[in-house]
Design a protein around this motif. Structure first.
Motif, mmCIF file in Angstrom:
data_model
loop_
_atom_site.group_PDB
_atom_site.id
_atom_site.type_symbol
_atom_site.label_atom_id
_atom_site.label_comp_id
_atom_site.label_asym_id
_atom_site.label_seq_id
_atom_site.Cartn_x
_atom_site.Cartn_y
_atom_site.Cartn_z
ATOM 1 N N ASN A 87 0.852 -1.178 0.000
ATOM 2 C CA ASN A 87 0.000 0.000 0.000
ATOM 3 C C ASN A 87 0.892 1.234 0.000
ATOM 4 O OD1 ASN A 87 1.030 0.090 2.585
ATOM 5 N ND2 ASN A 87 -0.880 -0.506 3.584
ATOM 6 N N ARG A 88 0.289 2.396 0.199
ATOM 7 C CA ARG A 88 1.075 3.628 0.171
ATOM 8 C C ARG A 88 2.098 3.666 1.298
ATOM 9 N NH1 ARG A 88 -3.355 8.400 -1.291
ATOM 10 N NH2 ARG A 88 -3.855 7.638 -3.411
ATOM 11 N N GLY A 89 1.742 3.070 2.439
ATOM 12 C CA GLY A 89 2.679 3.041 3.558
ATOM 13 C C GLY A 89 3.959 2.322 3.195
ATOM 14 N N VAL A 90 3.839 1.185 2.528
ATOM 15 C CA VAL A 90 5.008 0.426 2.094
ATOM 16 C C VAL A 90 5.814 1.231 1.085
ATOM 17 C CG1 VAL A 90 5.762 -1.614 0.798
ATOM 18 C CG2 VAL A 90 3.997 -1.833 2.559
ATOM 19 N N LEU A 91 5.128 1.896 0.159
ATOM 20 C CA LEU A 91 5.829 2.704 -0.845
ATOM 21 C C LEU A 91 6.667 3.799 -0.196
ATOM 22 C CD1 LEU A 91 3.085 3.142 -3.607
ATOM 23 C CD2 LEU A 91 5.159 1.761 -3.748
ATOM 24 N N TRP A 92 6.082 4.522 0.742
ATOM 25 C CA TRP A 92 6.791 5.644 1.357
ATOM 26 C C TRP A 92 7.888 5.171 2.299
ATOM 27 C CZ3 TRP A 92 6.905 10.254 -0.557
ATOM 28 C CH2 TRP A 92 5.833 10.715 -1.316
ATOM 29 N N LEU A 93 7.661 4.063 2.991
ATOM 30 C CA LEU A 93 8.712 3.522 3.859
ATOM 31 C C LEU A 93 9.873 2.986 3.024
ATOM 32 C CD1 LEU A 93 6.598 1.708 6.600
ATOM 33 C CD2 LEU A 93 8.015 3.754 6.877
ATOM 34 N N ASN A 94 9.554 2.428 1.862
ATOM 35 C CA ASN A 94 10.617 1.967 0.969
ATOM 36 C C ASN A 94 11.415 3.162 0.440
ATOM 37 O OD1 ASN A 94 11.739 -0.452 -0.574
ATOM 38 N ND2 ASN A 94 11.268 0.946 -2.249
ATOM 39 N N LEU A 95 10.738 4.246 0.128
ATOM 40 C CA LEU A 95 11.434 5.454 -0.316
ATOM 41 C C LEU A 95 12.305 6.029 0.805
ATOM 42 C CD1 LEU A 95 8.677 7.278 -2.419
ATOM 43 C CD2 LEU A 95 10.810 6.276 -3.264
ATOM 44 N N LEU A 96 11.834 5.931 2.037
ATOM 45 C CA LEU A 96 12.643 6.384 3.172
ATOM 46 C C LEU A 96 13.924 5.556 3.270
ATOM 47 C CD1 LEU A 96 12.891 8.158 5.733
ATOM 48 C CD2 LEU A 96 11.713 6.334 6.984
ATOM 49 N N PHE A 97 13.791 4.253 3.085
ATOM 50 C CA PHE A 97 14.964 3.376 3.089
ATOM 51 C C PHE A 97 15.937 3.774 1.988
ATOM 52 C CE2 PHE A 97 16.753 -0.500 1.056
ATOM 53 C CZ PHE A 97 17.677 -0.831 2.038
ATOM 54 N N LEU A 98 15.423 4.039 0.794
ATOM 55 C CA LEU A 98 16.286 4.425 -0.328
ATOM 56 C C LEU A 98 16.924 5.789 -0.092
ATOM 57 C CD1 LEU A 98 14.121 3.245 -3.367
ATOM 58 C CD2 LEU A 98 16.028 2.066 -2.254
ATOM 59 N N LEU A 99 16.223 6.676 0.601
ATOM 60 C CA LEU A 99 16.790 7.988 0.934
ATOM 61 C C LEU A 99 18.080 7.821 1.731
ATOM 62 C CD1 LEU A 99 14.932 11.128 2.170
ATOM 63 C CD2 LEU A 99 16.825 10.250 3.516
#
Length: 219
Positions: A87-99
């Motif tokens: 969901n969107r939560g997974v997407l944004w947490l994955n982006l945080l990891f990539l950051l």
């Protein structure tokens, strides 16, 4: 026909492609931080050797960051082996990891330039935040029941522990660095036996769960 948001939640190829691309670029940038020493013509081999050996901090920073990013890539891959939808939560947490992954080369450069208590604490903090973001991603996905059905709570817990071990070790090294920077660097070696032990327990738990599932089907 599946609803648009349903199709989107099941599409993980682009998410994984972006993640692999960012991680690959971050690893490549690490080696670019190692500068070749410039010496005047006629410099002896002994002098060149001494200058290259003086870059030990850059080699240590490169090796450490490469191995840790590689470890995080392995753990990230394991996360999405078990995540069946997102969901969107997974997407944004994955982006945080990539950051944080993308920031690792800078942290490595700081450590290589200033291999003192501050430099060690800085790279350790960057790597700890990277690991914490990955642990948060796994905990969120498991809490929202986005992971594969049938995973036992023991497997989920061991996985979470694996994701949290690296941040804990790096945070510990920050404390140690205030006393002795050398011992702080050696603290990072704890990651090898701890991860090996947890991986062994994880494999054992998965095999036990598979055997129990087979026996229940037989009965």
């Amino acid at each position: 026909m599946a609803l648009p948001f349903r199709r989107e939640s099941e599409e993980t190829d682009r998410l994984l492609a972006l993640s692999d691309g960012v991680i690959a670029i971050a690893i490549t940038l690490l080696v670019l931080e190692i500068s070749v020493p410039e010496l005047p013509p006629g410099t002896t081999s002994e002098a060149l050797q001494a200058v290259v050996f003086d870059q030990w901090n850059q080699f240590v920073g490169y090796t450490l960051s490469f191995l840790v990013i590689g470890l995080y890539w392995t753990l990230h891959r394991r996360v999405f082996v078990y995540i069946e939808e997102h969901n969107r939560g997974v997407l944004w947490l994955n982006l945080l990891f990539l950051l944080f992954v993308a920031f690792v080369p800078y942290g490595t450069s700081v450590f290589s330039t200033y291999p003192n208590a501050f430099g060690i604490a800085f790279i350790a903090a960057v790597l700890a935040l990277t690991g914490l973001s990955l642990a948060l991603l796994w905990l969120y996905a498991s809490r929202k029941r986005l992971i594969e059905e049938g995973l036992t709570s023991r497997v989920v817990t061991i996985q979470a522990t694996r994701y949290l071990v690296s941040p804990v070790v790096f945070l510990l090294s920050i404390v140690v660095a205030t006393v002795d920077p050398g011992w702080a660097v050696l603290t990072w070696l704890l990651l090898v036996p701890i991860n090996a032990a947890l991986n062994s327990r994880l494999v054992e738990s998965i095999e036990v769960a598979a055997e129990e599932a087979d026996s229940s089907e037989t009965d």
